[in-house]
Enzyme design. Structure first.
Site, PDB file in Angstrom:
ATOM      1  N   CYS A   1       0.865  -1.176   0.000  1.00 54.32           N
ATOM      2  CA  CYS A   1       0.000   0.000   0.000  1.00 54.32           C
ATOM      3  C   CYS A   1       0.905   1.230   0.000  1.00 54.32           C
ATOM      4  O   CYS A   1       2.087   1.125  -0.313  1.00 54.32           O
ATOM      5  CB  CYS A   1      -0.954  -0.013   1.200  1.00 54.32           C
ATOM      6  SG  CYS A   1      -0.154   0.125   2.794  1.00 54.32           S
ATOM      7  N   VAL A   2       0.375   2.364   0.346  1.00 61.39           N
ATOM      8  CA  VAL A   2       1.168   3.595   0.311  1.00 61.39           C
ATOM      9  C   VAL A   2       2.256   3.587   1.381  1.00 61.39           C
ATOM     10  O   VAL A   2       3.421   3.835   1.100  1.00 61.39           O
ATOM     11  CB  VAL A   2       0.258   4.836   0.459  1.00 61.39           C
ATOM     12  CG1 VAL A   2       1.090   6.107   0.531  1.00 61.39           C
ATOM     13  CG2 VAL A   2      -0.733   4.914  -0.689  1.00 61.39           C
TER      14      VAL A   2
END
Length: 143
Positions: free
Chosen positions: A101-102
């Protein structure tokens, strides 16, 4: 020792906050240590993909995914992950799965759900796509 007792007696609320913080840190460490979900580095991700046929699953938005992702990554929409709809990656249930994810925070929650759904080897890229980029590793825009 008397100074500690005096401090606790004079500052009970502050003392409780300190005890709470220490407890939270210890519990977080214990939970991470005994969790079925492994936090891995970009180098470990590369090893899992190259040597153990690991699958990278990117749970960022489609726009972010299209702007650049790890080569060979499979996109899993965040909405589907939250709804526990893992049909697109069901065939990789016994392969190492690496969630990206980020920042690595969102992936931890999805990793727990994958583990509950029967995926046997679930990992999270510690630091997310930012850690990958900080390690000067390439991103691709093609599928």
């Amino acid at each position: 020792m008397e100074q500690y007792i005096e401090f606790v007696g004079n500052h009970p609320i502050l003392s409780l906050i300190w005890v709470g913080l220490v407890f939270a840190i210890v519990m977080g460490w214990v939970k991470a240590r005994f969790s079925a979900i492994a936090q891995i580095s970009p180098q470990q991700l590369t090893h899992l993909v190259n040597r153990e046929e690991g699958k990278v699953v990117d749970i960022r938005s489609l726009k972010e995914f299209n702007q650049g992702h790890i080569a060979g990554a499979i996109h899993l929409a965040g909405e589907k992950a939250k709804q526990k709809e893992f049909t697109s990656i069901e065939k990789f249930k016994d392969s190492p799965i690496i969630l990206v994810c980020v920042s690595g925070m969102t992936a931890s929650g999805v990793a727990n759900e994958l583990s509950k759904a029967g995926f046997s080897q679930v990992n999270v890229l510690s630091g997310g796509i930012g850690a990958w980029q900080n390690a000067s590793l390439p991103l691709t825009t093609g599928k």
